[in-house]
Motif scaffolding. Structure first.
Motif: not given
Lengths: 182, 170
Positions: A71-91
């Motif tokens: 959940d990147n909702s509090q990681m502004e740097s991560e959010l900006m990178q991918f069009d403000y997608a809140r979640f990142m599913v990781v495989y």
């Protein structure tokens, strides 16, 4: 500086070469983390890419190590990178043939939490996706049995989301033993 | 054997007769044959196993008959952290034990949640079941558990009601 400090040019990992050749439109970003190739791909093509990584005879990432989410909702740097997608599913993948690991990340927007299930590729994804659903509320489309796996069945909310209070919403003090599935 | 006699043998019977009360005899039997129900969910359970094994040997105090059925036991040892999903199970096992029954809350997690101050963990089982003896420690030493069992024995010998019975009459 002496010659010893010069970094030797590493050959490009095979997985990146092949993905760029075959699925360049799906790649959002590529990175390297402690010797592991990290690729970020579009959600629409995530199933096709994972299938490709598993079935390609040269890559053969046949082992699905883990499915989880961030959940990147509090990681502004991560959010900006991918069009403000809140979640990142990781495989996390492993190739016995190449003896190497790969990480595939898929950005998922909060208003569209659906993502294709990979249980048809790896049976082992079943419980991993259930856990990710339980903790983050990601909806894996096509999953045969998407229910909670860790929290009680009547639990409300998804506790690993950053907006879930650490000490809970009173569920650890409030108990109705008659209602519980005893 | 820890049995306190209320009356001494009269001179003419040459000490062959003792007088006591039924309660004292029954309590004497209870205290020296506690049958624990282990509810081990975490590392405290490892210490509990060590307590039962030969080195610390809980059988010296008459409590070696571990019963995995709550219906045959009278001492519940809650050793480990209890999650919100496990609490109904613990409650049910406590309810299934026949009276009189005693409860030991072993270790920091069972007593107060320990370091796990999170949404999923019960912050002390005494919120939901009556606890007779608490053991501090993370995890406690086997000696601490033996001490707790001895405290339960003292409580039984003194004739005091278990915490659960007190709760009923409150």
């Amino acid at each position: 500086m002496s010659e010893e400090n010069q970094v030797e040019e590493q050959p490009k990992p095979l997985i990146l070469e092949k993905l760029e050749a075959n699925h360049a439109d799906a790649l959002l970003a590529q990175d390297e983390s402690r010797g592991t190739v990290v690729v970020t791909v579009r959600k629409e093509q995530s199933y096709a890419i994972l299938e490709y990584l598993k079935t390609d005879p040269e890559l053969a990432y046949t082992f699905l190590v883990d499915v989880t989410a961030v959940d990147n909702s509090q990681m502004e740097s991560e959010l900006m990178q991918f069009d403000y997608a809140r979640f990142m599913v990781v495989y996390q993948l492993y190739s016995y043939q190449g003896q190497c690991r790969a990480r595939v990340k898929v950005p998922v927007h909060e208003n569209d939490l659906n993502i294709p299930s990979v249980t048809t590729l790896w049976q082992g994804a079943n419980w991993l996706e259930r856990e990710t659903y339980d903790m983050f509320g990601i909806n894996f489309e096509g999953h045969p049995d998407l229910r909670r796996i860790l929290m009680p069945d009547d639990f409300e909310g998804h506790p690993l989301r950053k907006d879930y209070p650490l000490r809970g919403r009173g569920e650890r003090e409030r108990f109705n033993f008659d209602k519980q599935n005893m | 054997m820890g049995l306190d006699f209320v009356g001494q043998g009269a001179a003419e019977t040459d000490g062959n007769i003792i007088t006591t009360t039924i309660d004292k005899v029954v309590n004497w039997g209870r205290k020296n044959s506690l049958w624990p129900m282990p509810f081990g969910t975490a590392c405290c359970a490892i210490e509990m196993m060590a307590t039962l094994a030969s080195k610390f040997d809980l059988s010296r105090f008459g409590s070696e008959a571990i019963r995995f059925s709550p219906r045959q036991s009278d001492l519940l040892i809650v050793s480990g952290r209890i999650s919100i999903k496990m609490m109904p199970v613990l409650k049910r096992i406590y309810d299934q034990m026949p009276d009189p029954k005693w409860v030991i809350s072993m270790g920091a997690c069972a007593s107060c949640g320990g370091v796990f101050d999170t949404y999923t963990l019960i912050q002390g089982v005494d919120q939901f079941i009556p606890v007779d003896v608490y053991i501090p420690g993370c995890p406690p030493r086997p000696e601490d558990l033996i001490d707790a069992v001895l405290q339960v024995q003292q409580k039984i010998a003194s004739g005091a009601a278990p915490k659960g019975v007190e709760a009923v009459y409150e």
